[in-house]
Design an enzyme around this catalytic site. Structure first.
Site, PDB file in Angstrom:
ATOM      1  N   GLY A  74      43.124  39.023  48.389  1.00 27.00           N
ATOM      2  CA  GLY A  74      44.334  39.503  47.718  1.00 27.00           C
ATOM      3  C   GLY A  74      45.496  38.637  48.121  1.00 27.00           C
ATOM      4  CB  CYS A  87      39.916  36.309  51.671  1.00 27.34           C
ATOM      5  SG  CYS A  87      41.365  35.251  51.723  1.00 27.34           S
ATOM      6  CE1 TYR A  88      46.372  41.772  52.606  1.00 23.83           C
ATOM      7  CE2 TYR A  88      44.843  43.401  51.715  1.00 23.83           C
ATOM      8  CZ  TYR A  88      46.065  43.092  52.286  1.00 23.83           C
ATOM      9  OH  TYR A  88      46.977  44.082  52.538  1.00 23.83           O
ATOM     10  CG  HIS A 133      37.190  33.482  48.871  1.00 19.86           C
ATOM     11  ND1 HIS A 133      37.552  34.700  48.348  1.00 19.86           N
ATOM     12  CD2 HIS A 133      38.314  32.954  49.397  1.00 19.86           C
ATOM     13  CE1 HIS A 133      38.844  34.896  48.548  1.00 19.86           C
ATOM     14  NE2 HIS A 133      39.327  33.856  49.178  1.00 19.86           N
ATOM     15  CG  ASP A 169      28.932  41.037  24.456  1.00 21.13           C
ATOM     16  OD1 ASP A 169      27.961  40.549  25.066  1.00 21.13           O
ATOM     17  OD2 ASP A 169      30.106  40.739  24.702  1.00 21.13           O
ATOM     18  CE  LYS A 200      28.687  37.015  26.376  1.00 22.34           C
ATOM     19  NZ  LYS A 200      29.587  37.720  25.459  1.00 22.34           N
TER      20      LYS A 200
END
Ligand code: XMP
Length: 514
Positions: free
Chosen positions: A55, A82-83, A170, A228, A370
């Site tokens: 964040g 991370c955050y 990350h 979709d 997807k």
């Protein structure tokens, strides 16, 4: 939902969707929720694990996003990223400070605790992706440092006994070499998931629940021929058979032969029983678009006209109880969690309106990414060509023709696009491409053909690599592929004497031209 599940708590990170996707790649169901989700709601979902995202905030900044300490005391494994890692450190009594040197990009990480469950099978030294200005300078009591980088003494930490893990980098982004393995280690080894999220059982469960929900009711689906809406339609048809009607509106802005291809698969002669109604509305659309050059106005006209046509067809069918939409999970995450500026007013022909007289909207794919929708499509026997179809915008070629749309221009861009796609397919160059197409610029320039002067249009070719279509990089297509496509286009498409390749990324450009 009876599947094992992992919850991602979103603290405003850019990559929250990626985290969920990585978890799903382990065949474990995963949902993204805002960080404001209450502890009781989390408990009610009985998660096998929780992941805290990155964040933009500082944990000690004013109005910093936070979570109660109790989250870490439920006995449920937590991975802070991370955050999220800084938040874990801060809330549990460690220290987070502004780093003298921020780290951004690919960074060498050194695993200092070889037997850490998070780093099983990961080499001691590898590349990770960093993006931070704060860093942990003291780990909370009971924690051990498990990895470091040159400028970050706590690149990872853990309290194995309490099953609390954290990485400053990350693991969800592909630039972290062994990131997927780390997430897998967390999900399978720390959380103890078995991986019960399988697309075969998804189909079975979904068809059963659609049957129960809809019973003898009638459903209407706007079928665009995209992945979709096609998969949603076939699922519905399996559940309710004849009570489903699919309306395919051909707005005259489809790619070359696309209308026929969709009709061949889903129409009367195809393998599905969808009550397929094809409406050729090209004339109507061309008429409305006459003389209109402004992109947003074009989008609005196409969107509105689409609804008018669909509405007229729906009226013929009579009252319907359910409207089927092909909404997928990224749409849900984006509309529910994020706040973003409107760059373009997207109009999705699968995502329709509030005018038809129906009781409820059915969105059978709203929990799928997807790639999962594609997998469901394959298992439903939808042809590979359709299942792998690259995204095509609702307004179609209308936003790939700069300026006024005319039937002649549509034909030019259709032909050029077909050649381009053919050449890419022949060369097998589509492997890493998210989207590739031809657009018709509004520019004419001088050329020479035979012995004569020409003054014709320029076609722009685009090909992008992208994980999420929010950002994209222009693809380095092999020069000979581009040249072959360019050659064929100027020779075979009347009205074109120049071909340009677009090498801008998004941002600052967008993927489509309008
Ligand atoms: P942009 O041009 O905004 O496109 O970078 C990002 C992705 O969205 C698709 N796109 C649309 N899809 N209706 C859609 O269903 C739309 O109005 C629309 N506009 C853009 C675009 O093809 C790309 O995949």
């Amino acid at each position: 939902m009876t599947n094992e599940n992992v919850i991602v708590l979103d603290f405003g990170g850019q990559y929250n969707q990626l985290i969920a996707r990585r978890v799903r790649e382990c065949s474990v169901y995963c949902e993204v929720h805002p960080y404001t989700m209450k502890l009781d709601e989390i408990k009610a979902k009985n998660p096998k694990g929780i992941i805290l995202t990155g964040g933009p905030n500082s944990v000690y900044g004013e109005g910093a996003l936070t979570y109660d300490r109790a989250l870490f005391e439920m006995g449920v494994p937590v991975l802070g990223i991370c955050y999220g890692s800084q938040l874990m450190a801060h809330v549990l009594g460690g220290r987070v400070e502004h780093a003298e040197v921020s780290e951004y990009g690919k960074t060498e990480v050194n695993v200092t605790k070889a037997d850490s469950a998070l780093f099983g099978g990961v080499p001691q030294k590898s590349i990770c992706w960093m993006s931070h200005t704060d860093r942990i300078t003291r780990v909370p009591e009971g924690f051990t440092v498990t990895a470091e980088t040159k400028n970050c003494p706590v690149a990872a930490m853990e309290n194995a006994e309490k099953k609390l893990y954290a990485t400053q980098f990350h693991p969800e982004v592909m630039h972290t070499e062994h990131g997927a393995a780390m997430i897998k280690n967390f999900v399978m080894n720390v959380c103890g998931c078995a991986g019960d999220w399988q697309m075969g059982s998804f189909i079975e469960r979904t068809v059963k629940s659609l049957k129960e929900k809809i019973g003898d009711g009638k459903a209407l689906c706007a079928l665009s021929g995209g992945v979709d809406s096609s998969v949603a339609a076939v699922l519905l048809s399996k559940a309710i058979g004849k009570n489903l009607t699919c309306v395919f509106v051909d707005h005259g802005l489809l790619r070359k032969n696309e209308g026929d291809e969709v009709a061949a698969v889903f129409g009367e002669d195809g393998p599905y029983d969808l009550n397929f109604v094809r409406v050729d509305a090209s004339e109507r659309f061309y008429e409305k678009l006459k003389g209109v050059t402004e992109p947003e106005k074009k989008r609005k006209i196409i969107g509105e006209e689409f609804i008018r046509v669909f509405e007229a067809e729906a009226k013929k069918i009579g009252k319907v109880d359910y409207l089927v939409q092909g909404t997928i999970y990224p749409d849900v995450i984006e509309s529910g969690l994020g706040k973003s500026a409107v760059i373009k007013s997207h109009h999705n022909v699968g995502g329709l309106p509030d005018y038809v007289d129906f009781r409820e909207i059915v969105e059978p794919l709203r929990l799928l990414f997807k790639d999962e929708v594609r997998e469901v499509g394959r298992r439903l026997g939808i042809p590979e060509k359709l299942v792998r179809r690259q995204p095509f915008p609702g307004p179609g070629l209308g936003i790939r023709i700069i300026g006024e749309v005319t039937p002649d221009k549509v034909k030019i861009v259709q032909d050029a696009d077909a050649i381009y796609r053919e050449e890419i397919a022949k060369a097998g160059a589509d492997k890493d491409l998210g989207q590739y197409f031809a657009a018709l610029t509004n520019m004419r320039s001088v050329g020479v053909m035979g012995d004569g002067r020409t003054y014709d249009y320029a076609i722009a070719l685009r090909a992008v690599m992208t994980a999420d279509f929010m950002t994209a990089e222009s693809a380095r297509l092999p020069w000979d592929v581009l040249q072959r496509a360019a050659n064929r286009i100027v020779n075979e498409v009347k009205g074109v004497n120049r071909v340009l390749y677009d090498c801008t990324s998004k941002p600052p450009a967008t993927i489509e031209f309008e």
